[in-house]
Design an enzyme around this catalytic site. Sequence first.
Site, PDB file in Angstrom:
ATOM      1  N   GLY A 271       0.818  -1.205   0.000  1.00 55.79           N
ATOM      2  CA  GLY A 271       0.000   0.000   0.000  1.00 55.79           C
ATOM      3  C   GLY A 271       0.850   1.252   0.000  1.00 55.79           C
ATOM      4  O   GLY A 271       1.547   1.550  -0.960  1.00 55.79           O
ATOM      5  N   GLU A 314      -3.878   3.910   3.675  1.00 57.83           N
ATOM      6  CA  GLU A 314      -4.007   5.332   4.012  1.00 57.83           C
ATOM      7  C   GLU A 314      -5.185   5.941   3.233  1.00 57.83           C
ATOM      8  O   GLU A 314      -4.981   6.443   2.143  1.00 57.83           O
ATOM      9  CB  GLU A 314      -2.704   6.065   3.696  1.00 57.83           C
ATOM     10  CG  GLU A 314      -1.507   5.468   4.439  1.00 57.83           C
ATOM     11  CD  GLU A 314      -0.208   6.224   4.215  1.00 57.83           C
ATOM     12  OE1 GLU A 314      -0.242   7.434   3.889  1.00 57.83           O
ATOM     13  OE2 GLU A 314       0.858   5.610   4.362  1.00 57.83           O
ATOM     14  N   TYR A 315      -6.445   5.920   3.797  1.00 60.13           N
ATOM     15  CA  TYR A 315      -6.833   5.486   5.134  1.00 60.13           C
ATOM     16  C   TYR A 315      -8.190   4.821   5.060  1.00 60.13           C
ATOM     17  O   TYR A 315      -9.039   5.241   4.265  1.00 60.13           O
ATOM     18  CB  TYR A 315      -6.907   6.675   6.096  1.00 60.13           C
ATOM     19  CG  TYR A 315      -5.586   7.380   6.256  1.00 60.13           C
ATOM     20  CD1 TYR A 315      -4.635   6.908   7.163  1.00 60.13           C
ATOM     21  CD2 TYR A 315      -5.283   8.489   5.470  1.00 60.13           C
ATOM     22  CE1 TYR A 315      -3.419   7.553   7.315  1.00 60.13           C
ATOM     23  CE2 TYR A 315      -4.059   9.132   5.609  1.00 60.13           C
ATOM     24  CZ  TYR A 315      -3.123   8.664   6.526  1.00 60.13           C
ATOM     25  OH  TYR A 315      -1.917   9.276   6.642  1.00 60.13           O
ATOM     26  N   THR A 381       3.170   8.510  13.589  1.00 57.88           N
ATOM     27  CA  THR A 381       3.217   9.714  14.414  1.00 57.88           C
ATOM     28  C   THR A 381       4.255  10.703  13.890  1.00 57.88           C
ATOM     29  O   THR A 381       5.196  11.088  14.575  1.00 57.88           O
ATOM     30  CB  THR A 381       3.503   9.341  15.878  1.00 57.88           C
ATOM     31  OG1 THR A 381       4.611   8.429  15.920  1.00 57.88           O
ATOM     32  CG2 THR A 381       2.295   8.677  16.518  1.00 57.88           C
TER      33      THR A 381
END
Length: 536
Positions: A271, A314-315, A381
């Site tokens: 992905g 995503e996502y 993050t």
Amino acid sequence: MNRKRASFVAAGTAALLAAGAVAVAATSANADGSVTASFSTNSWGTGQTATYTITNGTANPITSWTVEFDLPAGTALGSYWDALMTQSGSHVVARNREYNGSVAAGAKTSFGFNTTGSGAPTNCTVNGAPCGGGSTPPTTAPPTTTPPTTTPPTTAPPTTPPPPPPGGGGGKVVGYFTEWGVYGRNYHVKNIETSGSASKLNVINYAFGNVTNGQCAIGDSYADYDKFYDAASSVDGVSDTWDAGALRGSFGQLRRLKKMHPGLKVVWSFGGWTWSNGFGQAAANPAAFADSCYKLVEDPRWADVFDGIDIDWEYPNACGLSCDTSGPAAFKNLMAALRSRFGANSLVTAAITADGSNGGKIDAADYAGAAQYVNWYNPMTYDYFGAWAAQGPTAPHSPLYSYPGIPTAGFYADAAIQKLISKGVPRNKLLLGIGFYGRGWTGVTQSTPGGTATGPAPGTYEQGIEDYKVLKNRCPATGTVAGTAYAKCGSEWWSYDTPATIGGKMGYVKSQGLGGAFFWELSGDTANGELIAAMR
């Protein structure tokens, strides 16, 4: 380019707690009816990892706390976690974070920090009263228990503590290797070995396989299994061959790397930002998708190379490069099908959103329900802010915590981690994400975050983004904010993680009981693996 859009130390808090550290007992006992703070440390002679534990011994909850103390000469504050800490001369002030200020009656909370030098603090107060209980702050009284000053321990601690063994509980280090890195970046599997990174990794995520027509598919066949490596460029110094059936390319090199490091695992990631469009069709028939992925990953030509699969969607049920409308259950169904097809002995992992905002991407899919099927999640993050907002405001792309003036509420690592935990994702199935790169703007006059800009700063491969190995010399860090670093050089403003800020983030990983950390991606590090050494 098929890259993750924006795919977290002093030398690793885990390392600081390794064998050889000398423990110092807590310096104060709890006093009935008081809020107290007890100090403990693991020292190795030239430094320490220290913890203050705050206990609410009163009959009522408290909503905030402040601990103050003095460090002795020769002892300086380093990285810290679970508190906002400032130092003026020898005096240190630590205030609660937004998530740990409330302490119920009889309950405890804690914060930690590293120091150079191993001296114990003195003159400790908590909320203005002595840390040991009572109502009058001490004047010069030292703690009741101090490290030995005249009699050395029977076995002297090492000057540099050894790192923990790879794979130690809660200490997973996972790194991405990009298939396209063998081209312009000239980064190959051999570089993982020569940098010293291979011995510090538990898992390599090979990025990316494609997702198309509802199936897993090869991303770049030449880079993956056909590119020829001669003896000089091969990871083990042995040339590839053109024999029929010989495995070349990065797959062949990874096979050799695993033989050199028998405990190392390799997972094929599918992905990414560019190739997530195909997940919607895959989610319409999860069993067929999982079967296609299994047959590709376990292809007899390279089945021994891979230990499982990683999904980077995503996502789910939200927008990335395109918008998905598969529904909140689609991700859970997909991961359930993958676990069923790959079985219990294969790794099944996923890189997931780290949007901690209310009603954001974490709320769009059932990540908690899917957690039972994965070995761990990689919440991304990083890439919270960048020069896609060309005029700014400048902001760190990988903040650990919130800070005054943050452009978007909930766009920081701790918000995402706490949200996932609150939804029921086990702590030990969460790995903190660290970027081995920076994001930057140009036309900036303000040195601190929040300045205006005129556009993205120039980068080697793409505007607004640059590897750490380049930035550390081209634009050295000039400040820190929210647990990460930023740099102002000329009219450019960058944010990125350094070994020191990675130290703080690894302290956070430990204090939160997370499963470890992962990073994007190997080629951004220095030739001697400076950042991964800080993680380990």
